[in-house]
Motif scaffolding. Structure first.
Motif, PDB file in Angstrom:
ATOM      1  N   GLU A   1       7.365   1.356   5.948  1.00 37.07           N
ATOM      2  CA  GLU A   1       6.903   0.549   7.070  1.00 37.07           C
ATOM      3  C   GLU A   1       6.531  -0.836   6.590  1.00 37.07           C
ATOM      4  OE1 GLU A   1       3.661   2.100   9.452  1.00 37.07           O
ATOM      5  OE2 GLU A   1       3.709   0.308  10.721  1.00 37.07           O
ATOM      6  N   GLU A   2       6.776  -1.818   7.457  1.00 34.00           N
ATOM      7  CA  GLU A   2       6.449  -3.196   7.122  1.00 34.00           C
ATOM      8  C   GLU A   2       6.077  -3.894   8.414  1.00 34.00           C
ATOM      9  OE1 GLU A   2       9.584  -5.131   4.997  1.00 34.00           O
ATOM     10  OE2 GLU A   2       8.540  -7.059   4.999  1.00 34.00           O
TER      11      GLU A   2
ATOM     12  N   PHE B   1       4.278  -0.689   3.365  1.00 33.63           N
ATOM     13  CA  PHE B   1       3.893   0.668   2.970  1.00 33.63           C
ATOM     14  C   PHE B   1       5.046   1.323   2.221  1.00 33.63           C
ATOM     15  CE2 PHE B   1       3.166   5.189   3.432  1.00 33.63           C
ATOM     16  CZ  PHE B   1       1.778   5.313   3.350  1.00 33.63           C
TER      17      PHE B   1
ATOM     18  N   LYS C   1       4.423   1.091  -6.054  1.00 32.83           N
ATOM     19  CA  LYS C   1       3.839  -0.222  -5.741  1.00 32.83           C
ATOM     20  C   LYS C   1       3.712  -1.097  -6.987  1.00 32.83           C
ATOM     21  CE  LYS C   1      -0.019   1.713  -4.307  1.00 32.83           C
ATOM     22  NZ  LYS C   1       0.254   3.123  -4.595  1.00 32.83           N
TER      23      LYS C   1
ATOM     24  N   GLU D   1       6.633   4.649  -0.015  1.00 36.88           N
ATOM     25  CA  GLU D   1       6.551   6.088  -0.263  1.00 36.88           C
ATOM     26  C   GLU D   1       7.784   6.467  -1.067  1.00 36.88           C
ATOM     27  OE1 GLU D   1       4.411   8.425   3.112  1.00 36.88           O
ATOM     28  OE2 GLU D   1       6.505   9.070   3.089  1.00 36.88           O
TER      29      GLU D   1
ATOM     30  N   PHE E   1       0.133  -3.193  12.022  1.00 37.47           N
ATOM     31  CA  PHE E   1       0.136  -2.097  11.062  1.00 37.47           C
ATOM     32  C   PHE E   1      -1.057  -1.160  11.264  1.00 37.47           C
ATOM     33  CE2 PHE E   1      -0.512   0.157   7.164  1.00 37.47           C
ATOM     34  CZ  PHE E   1       0.771   0.442   6.738  1.00 37.47           C
TER      35      PHE E   1
ATOM     36  N   HIS F   1      -5.800  -0.350  -2.592  1.00 35.54           N
ATOM     37  CA  HIS F   1      -6.221   0.747  -1.726  1.00 35.54           C
ATOM     38  C   HIS F   1      -7.317   0.286  -0.771  1.00 35.54           C
ATOM     39  CE1 HIS F   1      -3.818   3.685  -3.817  1.00 35.54           C
ATOM     40  NE2 HIS F   1      -4.281   3.256  -4.976  1.00 35.54           N
TER      41      HIS F   1
ATOM     42  N   ILE G   1       0.838  -1.184   0.000  1.00 39.62           N
ATOM     43  CA  ILE G   1       0.000   0.000   0.000  1.00 39.62           C
ATOM     44  C   ILE G   1       0.883   1.247   0.000  1.00 39.62           C
ATOM     45  CG2 ILE G   1      -1.801  -1.303   1.225  1.00 39.62           C
ATOM     46  CD1 ILE G   1      -1.247   0.269   3.682  1.00 39.62           C
ATOM     47  N   GLY G   2       0.239   2.398  -0.150  1.00 40.93           N
ATOM     48  CA  GLY G   2       0.981   3.654  -0.197  1.00 40.93           C
ATOM     49  C   GLY G   2       0.360   4.584  -1.213  1.00 40.93           C
TER      50      GLY G   2
END
Ligand code: ADP
Ligand code: ADP
Length: 228
Positions: free
Chosen positions: A217-218, A209, A40, A211, A224, A195, A33-34
């Motif tokens: 982040e994981e 995640f 992605k 960006e 999460f 999403h 996600i992100g």
């Protein structure tokens, strides 16, 4: 099952993927996600060879995904099914023809055998009665379920989904997510760009995640979604 080591993918000056490493075990469901444009889709496309990273390595079942090693590359790619946002069905073929094309041409199945497999998967996604329709007669949700069934006909070990519900009207999202949830329950290894936070929260084992082309982040889904 999948190991991605420090891949970088650049489009002109833009680093779409900027040093991503990740590992996915057999039977794991991982959601990427992100924000839009965070890389992605490009990560997913690199995993199955639709894009070629400038640097870094990708291993599928401990074997290096390497274009130069033609036989191995073909075999490794055949382990992975890919489901696109925009279905990518052939409009001039019926649902059944869409499903049997690759089994006949790539797996050298007989027409009868390919049709048998196709019908089995159409039944599983609840669309056996649509086998003789053309894609333009189907709703978006039905098209996507056909696309998933088409992938499954190739007997993949890994399913990669690139925003499979983003092009759908809200009322059709659920029917596609249900099919994906079933696949997950059956132990399919899945990487899903999405999403749909509800799906990520309830179905994913792990959420990654991204960006600006980097993993920021994981964590397992529970951790999460704990914090805001
Ligand atoms: P996401 O899936 O997170 O929305 P993408 O992986 O699709 O992000 O895209 C990451 C960045 O790379 C975006 O800025 C996008 O515009 C760019 N990009 C993706 N594919 C291409 C391409 N084929 N050519 C040029 N730029 C691309
Ligand atoms: P799908 O939705 O079917 O997964 P996308 O719409 O995400 O496909 O992307 C379709 C194609 O457009 C991909 O080959 C992707 O690399 C390319 N693409 C995405 N962003 C850009 C961009 N900014 N410039 C050029 N090509 C792009």
């Amino acid at each position: 099952m999948i190991k991605v080591e420090n891949i970088v993918k650049q489009f002109n000056k833009l680093k779409a993927v900027d040093g991503v490493s990740l590992e996915i075990k057999k039977g794991e469901i991982v959601c990427l996600i992100g924000p839009s444009g965070s890389g992605k889709s490009t990560v997913l496309r690199c995993i199955n060879g639709l894009e070629k990273p400038e640097s870094g390595q990708i291993y599928i079942q401990d074997e290096l995904l390497d274009e130069k090693n033609k036989e191995s590359y073909k075999n490794l790619r055949s382990l992975m099914g890919f489901v696109f946002q925009h279905f990518n069905l052939f409009p001039n073929m019926t649902v059944l023809e869409n499903l049997t094309l690759a089994p006949i041409q790539v797996m050298n199945k007989s027409k009868e055998e390919a049709q048998e497999i196709a019908c089995k998967y159409l039944e599983r996604v609840g669309l056996l009665d649509k086998k003789d329709e053309y894609p333009n007669k189907l709703s978006g949700g039905q098209k996507q379920r056909v696309a998933i069934a088409r992938s499954l006909c190739m007997n993949p070990q890994i399913m990669l989904f690139d925003e499979p519900t983003s092009a759908l009207d809200p009322e059709m999202v659920i029917e596609v997510l249900e099919v994906m949830q079933e696949l997950a329950n059956e132990g399919m290894t899945m990487v899903v760009v999405t999403h749909e936070m509800g799906f990520a929260r309830t179905v994913a084992d792990r959420v990654i995640f991204l960006e600006d082309g980097k993993i920021v982040e994981e964590n397992n889904a529970e951790e999460f979604f704990k914090h805001p």
